[in-house]
Motif scaffolding. Sequence first.
Motif, PDB file in Angstrom:
ATOM      1  N   THR A   1       0.823  -1.210   0.000  1.00 52.73           N
ATOM      2  CA  THR A   1       0.000   0.000   0.000  1.00 52.73           C
ATOM      3  C   THR A   1       0.856   1.258   0.000  1.00 52.73           C
ATOM      4  N   GLY A   2       0.212   2.356  -0.276  1.00 50.67           N
ATOM      5  CA  GLY A   2       0.852   3.661  -0.194  1.00 50.67           C
ATOM      6  C   GLY A   2      -0.192   4.724  -0.480  1.00 50.67           C
TER       7      GLY A   2
ATOM      8  N   GLU B   1      -0.375  -2.708  -4.553  1.00 52.41           N
ATOM      9  CA  GLU B   1      -1.713  -3.214  -4.874  1.00 52.41           C
ATOM     10  C   GLU B   1      -2.813  -2.201  -4.567  1.00 52.41           C
ATOM     11  N   LYS B   2      -2.534  -1.281  -3.651  1.00 49.77           N
ATOM     12  CA  LYS B   2      -3.558  -0.347  -3.185  1.00 49.77           C
ATOM     13  C   LYS B   2      -2.984   1.060  -3.127  1.00 49.77           C
ATOM     14  N   VAL B   3      -3.687   1.992  -3.772  1.00 51.12           N
ATOM     15  CA  VAL B   3      -3.293   3.401  -3.773  1.00 51.12           C
ATOM     16  C   VAL B   3      -4.343   4.167  -2.974  1.00 51.12           C
ATOM     17  N   SER B   4      -3.892   4.925  -1.995  1.00 51.18           N
ATOM     18  CA  SER B   4      -4.798   5.641  -1.099  1.00 51.18           C
ATOM     19  C   SER B   4      -4.532   7.134  -1.108  1.00 51.18           C
ATOM     20  N   LEU B   5      -5.473   7.870  -0.540  1.00 51.40           N
ATOM     21  CA  LEU B   5      -5.318   9.311  -0.361  1.00 51.40           C
ATOM     22  C   LEU B   5      -6.241   9.777   0.735  1.00 51.40           C
ATOM     23  N   GLY B   6      -5.979  10.953   1.223  1.00 55.70           N
ATOM     24  CA  GLY B   6      -6.865  11.624   2.158  1.00 55.70           C
ATOM     25  C   GLY B   6      -7.078  13.041   1.657  1.00 55.70           C
ATOM     26  N   THR B   7      -8.291  13.546   1.805  1.00 49.78           N
ATOM     27  CA  THR B   7      -8.574  14.901   1.364  1.00 49.78           C
ATOM     28  C   THR B   7      -9.618  15.538   2.266  1.00 49.78           C
ATOM     29  N   PHE B   8      -9.606  16.853   2.327  1.00 56.65           N
ATOM     30  CA  PHE B   8     -10.606  17.570   3.108  1.00 56.65           C
ATOM     31  C   PHE B   8     -11.997  17.273   2.552  1.00 56.65           C
TER      32      PHE B   8
ATOM     33  N   PHE C   1      -9.737  24.407  11.661  1.00 54.37           N
ATOM     34  CA  PHE C   1      -9.341  25.645  10.997  1.00 54.37           C
ATOM     35  C   PHE C   1      -9.466  26.854  11.918  1.00 54.37           C
ATOM     36  N   SER C   2     -10.456  26.832  12.786  1.00 58.09           N
ATOM     37  CA  SER C   2     -10.650  27.911  13.768  1.00 58.09           C
ATOM     38  C   SER C   2     -11.445  27.323  14.921  1.00 58.09           C
ATOM     39  N   ASP C   3     -11.818  28.169  15.878  1.00 56.96           N
ATOM     40  CA  ASP C   3     -12.477  27.682  17.092  1.00 56.96           C
ATOM     41  C   ASP C   3     -13.665  26.757  16.829  1.00 56.96           C
ATOM     42  N   ASN C   4     -14.494  27.090  15.876  1.00 54.67           N
ATOM     43  CA  ASN C   4     -15.676  26.267  15.618  1.00 54.67           C
ATOM     44  C   ASN C   4     -15.751  25.776  14.182  1.00 54.67           C
ATOM     45  N   GLU C   5     -14.620  25.697  13.508  1.00 55.63           N
ATOM     46  CA  GLU C   5     -14.610  25.255  12.123  1.00 55.63           C
ATOM     47  C   GLU C   5     -13.715  24.031  11.980  1.00 55.63           C
ATOM     48  N   TYR C   6     -14.371  22.904  11.729  1.00 58.38           N
ATOM     49  CA  TYR C   6     -13.685  21.631  11.579  1.00 58.38           C
ATOM     50  C   TYR C   6     -13.982  21.048  10.197  1.00 58.38           C
ATOM     51  N   VAL C   7     -13.080  20.200   9.720  1.00 55.25           N
ATOM     52  CA  VAL C   7     -13.268  19.528   8.443  1.00 55.25           C
ATOM     53  C   VAL C   7     -12.891  18.058   8.619  1.00 55.25           C
ATOM     54  N   ASP C   8     -13.690  17.185   8.009  1.00 55.18           N
ATOM     55  CA  ASP C   8     -13.383  15.751   8.040  1.00 55.18           C
ATOM     56  C   ASP C   8     -12.266  15.430   7.051  1.00 55.18           C
ATOM     57  N   ASP C   9     -11.529  14.381   7.353  1.00 56.95           N
ATOM     58  CA  ASP C   9     -10.544  13.827   6.433  1.00 56.95           C
ATOM     59  C   ASP C   9     -11.221  12.662   5.713  1.00 56.95           C
ATOM     60  N   VAL C  10     -11.434  12.788   4.414  1.00 59.47           N
ATOM     61  CA  VAL C  10     -12.066  11.733   3.620  1.00 59.47           C
ATOM     62  C   VAL C  10     -10.964  10.805   3.110  1.00 59.47           C
ATOM     63  N   LEU C  11     -11.044   9.540   3.498  1.00 58.87           N
ATOM     64  CA  LEU C  11     -10.050   8.546   3.113  1.00 58.87           C
ATOM     65  C   LEU C  11     -10.586   7.765   1.927  1.00 58.87           C
ATOM     66  N   MET C  12      -9.785   7.686   0.856  1.00 63.76           N
ATOM     67  CA  MET C  12     -10.208   7.008  -0.371  1.00 63.76           C
ATOM     68  C   MET C  12      -9.118   6.047  -0.822  1.00 63.76           C
TER      69      MET C  12
END
Length: 171
Positions: A86-87, A121-128, A155-166
């Motif tokens: 993987t990578g 065999e497996k190619v992965s990534l993470g993105t906002f 990003f700030s006190d009340n601003e969050y973002v998920d990490d989408v794993l693909m």
Amino acid sequence: MSKAIIRTARIEDAEAVLDIQREVVTEKDYFIAVAEEINKTTEEHQEWIRKIFDHERETMLVAEVDNKVVGWIVFRSQERKRMHHTGSFAIMLQKNYRNQGIGKLLIHELLSWAEQHPVIEKVSLGTFSTNTRAIELYKKLGFVEEGRKVREFKFSDNEYVDDVLMYKLVK
């Protein structure tokens, strides 16, 4: 616009690669690091590229337009033996060269490399999760959402973002 050429990165591309990284980071929308964390010298970036080429399961490609590096993609492999197959990749393009198919070309070339590689065999990534255009492109290229790390980035006190794993299986 001239046609983009995708090629294996060279040590002398280090400064252009670093400049693109610095540019993308200032946009704040696409990269985990913040500007003050990108403090490598060109020489340190050259060493980073050299280490990638010394590793049999890693690669780096650049996109060139009119002899100018305008984007890059890097594939890093796992060190644990049970994860050698993987990578994951990171990709960056200068703003003026987005939405022209260059990112798609870089990913296609990386996937072709991975398909031919005897171990990968497996190619992965993470993105906002907010990077919907990229997620759309990855899905069109056959990547599947594998999961999310909820509120992974702040990003700030009340601003969050998920990490989408693909991921995409290439064998």
